[in-house]
Scaffold this motif. Structure first.
Motif, PDB file in Angstrom:
ATOM      1  N   ASN A   9       0.819  -1.218   0.000  1.00  0.00           N
ATOM      2  CA  ASN A   9       0.000   0.000   0.000  1.00  0.00           C
ATOM      3  C   ASN A   9       0.850   1.264   0.000  1.00  0.00           C
ATOM      4  OD1 ASN A   9      -2.435  -1.423   0.080  1.00  0.00           O
ATOM      5  ND2 ASN A   9      -2.299  -1.674   2.289  1.00  0.00           N
ATOM      6  N   SER A  74       0.042  -5.276  10.038  1.00  0.00           N
ATOM      7  CA  SER A  74      -0.702  -5.890  11.140  1.00  0.00           C
ATOM      8  C   SER A  74       0.251  -6.274  12.268  1.00  0.00           C
ATOM      9  CB  SER A  74      -1.452  -7.125  10.628  1.00  0.00           C
ATOM     10  OG  SER A  74      -0.540  -8.059  10.078  1.00  0.00           O
ATOM     11  N   GLY A  81      -4.776  -5.685  10.452  1.00  0.00           N
ATOM     12  CA  GLY A  81      -4.264  -4.398  10.000  1.00  0.00           C
ATOM     13  C   GLY A  81      -4.999  -3.224  10.629  1.00  0.00           C
ATOM     14  N   GLY A  83      -6.533  -0.697   8.586  1.00  0.00           N
ATOM     15  CA  GLY A  83      -7.221  -0.016   7.489  1.00  0.00           C
ATOM     16  C   GLY A  83      -8.525   0.653   7.875  1.00  0.00           C
ATOM     17  N   ASP A 245     -14.647  -6.448   5.176  1.00  0.00           N
ATOM     18  CA  ASP A 245     -13.921  -5.232   4.819  1.00  0.00           C
ATOM     19  C   ASP A 245     -13.169  -4.706   6.045  1.00  0.00           C
ATOM     20  OD1 ASP A 245     -13.014  -2.814   3.983  1.00  0.00           O
ATOM     21  OD2 ASP A 245     -14.929  -2.039   3.296  1.00  0.00           O
ATOM     22  N   TYR A 246     -11.830  -4.761   5.994  1.00  0.00           N
ATOM     23  CA  TYR A 246     -10.999  -4.215   7.068  1.00  0.00           C
ATOM     24  C   TYR A 246     -10.264  -2.970   6.603  1.00  0.00           C
ATOM     25  CZ  TYR A 246     -11.958  -8.293   9.899  1.00  0.00           C
ATOM     26  OH  TYR A 246     -12.594  -9.255  10.645  1.00  0.00           O
ATOM     27  N   GLU A 249      -8.680  -1.852   0.151  1.00  0.00           N
ATOM     28  CA  GLU A 249      -7.650  -2.781  -0.325  1.00  0.00           C
ATOM     29  C   GLU A 249      -7.187  -3.727   0.774  1.00  0.00           C
ATOM     30  OE1 GLU A 249      -4.483  -0.777  -2.300  1.00  0.00           O
ATOM     31  OE2 GLU A 249      -5.800   0.236  -3.733  1.00  0.00           O
ATOM     32  N   ASN A 250      -8.042  -3.988   1.740  1.00  0.00           N
ATOM     33  CA  ASN A 250      -7.701  -4.911   2.826  1.00  0.00           C
ATOM     34  C   ASN A 250      -8.929  -5.777   3.115  1.00  0.00           C
ATOM     35  OD1 ASN A 250      -6.250  -6.143   4.856  1.00  0.00           O
ATOM     36  ND2 ASN A 250      -6.715  -4.587   6.371  1.00  0.00           N
ATOM     37  N   HIS A 251      -9.155  -6.758   2.237  1.00  0.00           N
ATOM     38  CA  HIS A 251     -10.347  -7.591   2.330  1.00  0.00           C
ATOM     39  C   HIS A 251      -9.988  -9.034   2.692  1.00  0.00           C
ATOM     40  CE1 HIS A 251     -11.855  -4.342  -0.425  1.00  0.00           C
ATOM     41  NE2 HIS A 251     -12.829  -4.398   0.450  1.00  0.00           N
ATOM     42  N   ARG A 280      -4.846 -14.246  -3.263  1.00  0.00           N
ATOM     43  CA  ARG A 280      -3.850 -13.446  -2.540  1.00  0.00           C
ATOM     44  C   ARG A 280      -2.896 -12.746  -3.511  1.00  0.00           C
ATOM     45  NH1 ARG A 280      -2.463 -17.113   0.635  1.00  0.00           N
ATOM     46  NH2 ARG A 280      -0.629 -17.914  -0.463  1.00  0.00           N
ATOM     47  N   ASN A 284      -4.853  -9.430  -3.636  1.00  0.00           N
ATOM     48  CA  ASN A 284      -4.439  -9.142  -2.259  1.00  0.00           C
ATOM     49  C   ASN A 284      -5.574  -9.419  -1.273  1.00  0.00           C
ATOM     50  OD1 ASN A 284      -2.566  -8.315  -0.299  1.00  0.00           O
ATOM     51  ND2 ASN A 284      -3.368  -6.224  -0.292  1.00  0.00           N
ATOM     52  N   GLN A 286      -7.103 -12.162   1.380  1.00  0.00           N
ATOM     53  CA  GLN A 286      -6.887 -13.369   2.176  1.00  0.00           C
ATOM     54  C   GLN A 286      -8.211 -14.135   2.219  1.00  0.00           C
ATOM     55  OE1 GLN A 286      -3.925 -14.197   3.454  1.00  0.00           O
ATOM     56  NE2 GLN A 286      -2.901 -12.308   2.847  1.00  0.00           N
TER      57      GLN A 286
END
Length: 400
Positions: A9, A74, A81, A83, A245-246, A249-251, A280, A284, A286
């Motif tokens: 990121n 994280s 993380g 986010g 959704d975290y 771009e952090n799913h 992944r 990106n 997980q």
């Protein structure tokens, strides 16, 4: 600090900082000049517009700090993380906007009740016109930044800047009306401006809180993940896809994928691992993958599917099905599937199960049914499963 512009990121954070710096400088200049012009002329709405720019400047600083902390990897306390700090930032910004709107509304009402003399100057008009153009620029600038880096926070700032153009237009109308016609509408325009600010704050707060609570992610995210899964060799279908959704771009995702039922455990595991690795590497994301068997080699599966679709049609219920599997054993045709509601339905899960069973039995008495109803990703009770058979299988495995 090395994490800030490095990692997956890093480029996103760098772009966010550059976009924020431009907004910071523009709001600083607008705020100072508007407050000065409003203080000299006595126009409360001009000063209010200037203070709104100062709060915008503080919000941009907060946004930049958010991206700084959100870029951290994280850790033990935050395994997913940081986010979601972007959503928390949007909530704080919305609270500030609501406070400014309420304060300005109170002051504007007071000015309507107790009017004060104002003095129009060319300097005031020039400042307001420049402010209008600058806010239009910022609305475009933030929207462009939000689209490029995929940030709802910047999209919220774009909406805020666009509402500021409306409020600044109202202030300009008030100053011109008083100068040319002697009509004091400064307090009225201040009230209208405060209502615009309050509506903007409410909208931003609503979207941010929904993201924190766990609202459904963008449909485009689902589409990309599904296409990526279906592109993997050996996958015949995907359903029950849930995306967590975290932060942008952090799913994280869980999904059921349909694999050939003739595969052994090791082969199914390898295919599921391949799906997770592909998600992944390409997106990106997980993922946790659940393998569902599909009777690929059974030539009669299409016929059984048509019978199920016919039974669903005859019920006249808003239903769709997935996770379909058929097994022929002991003179029976065992159908296993899950149902999902495509519209409002007053029937309970057991009543839906009974309806489907009765229509399937009418088509073919050899059918036995095992199903459950999914309601908004929540699986209900499983109906029609053979508890004795499960115990028998467990007993054989224990003996081995």
């Amino acid at each position: 600090m090395t994490f800030l512009f490095s990692g997956p990121n890093g480029d996103r954070t760098k772009r966010a900082f550059m976009a924020g710096l431009v907004g910071l400088l523009v709001n600083l200049m607008l705020g100072v000049f508007k407050i000065l012009a409003g203080w000299q002329s006595g126009f409360l709405s001009v000063m209010g517009d200037g203070f709104n720019n100062i709060t915008d400047m503080g919000s941009v600083v907060l946004l930049m700090m958010t991206f700084y902390y959100a870029a951290k990897p994280s850790d033990k306390e935050h395994p997913f993380g940081h986010g979601r700090l972007e959503y928390i930032n949007s909530t704080v910004m919305a609270a500030v906007i609501l406070y400014v709107g309420i304060t300005l509304l109170v002051e504007s009402v007071q000015k309507i009740i107790h009017p004060r003399n104002t003095e129009f100057t060319v300097f005031v008009a020039i400042i307001l016109v420049i402010g209008l153009l600058a806010k239009l620029f910022l609305a475009w600038w933030y929207k462009r930044a939000g689209e490029k880096i995929g940030s709802k926070a910047f999209e919220a700032y774009s909406a805020d800047s666009l509402s500021d153009t409306l409020s600044t237009s109202g202030v300009l109308v008030a100053t011109l009306a008083e100068y040319f016609f002697g009509i004091q509408i400064d307090g009225i325009m201040g009230c209208l401006m405060s209502l615009f600010i309050l509506w903007t704050g409410y909208s931003i707060m609503k979207n941010a809180v929904n993201s924190i609570l766990g609202a459904t992610p963008d449909k485009e995210v689902y589409r990309k993940i599904k296409e990526c899964i279906l592109s993997c060799p050996g996958v015949y279908g995907v359903h029950d896809l849930i995306v967590h959704d975290y932060g942008p771009e952090n799913h994280f995702a869980t999904a059921h994928v349909e694999l050939d039922s003739s595969l052994n455990l090791v082969e199914s595991h390898e295919l599921a691992e391949n799906v997770m690795t592909t998600l992944r590497d390409k997106l990106n994301v997980q993922a946790t993958i659940h393998a569902d068997p599909k009777a690929v080699s059974n030539p009669r599966e299409a016929e059984y599917r048509r019978d199920l679709e016919s039974a669903i049609y005859r019920t006249r219920l808003p239903l769709s099905y997935h996770d379909f599997f058929v097994e022929e054993k002991k003179g029976e045709i065992h159908l296993s599937f899950e149902l999902a509601l495509t519209g409002p339905c007053k029937l309970k899960d057991k009543e839906i199960y009974d309806e489907i069973c009765s229509h399937l039995k009418a088509i073919n008495p050899e059918y036995t049914v095992e199903t459950m109803v999914d309601r908004n990703f929540i699986s209900g009770k499983l109906y029609g499963w053979d508890e004795e058979e499960v115990k028998e299988i467990a007993g054989r495995n224990k003996e081995k």
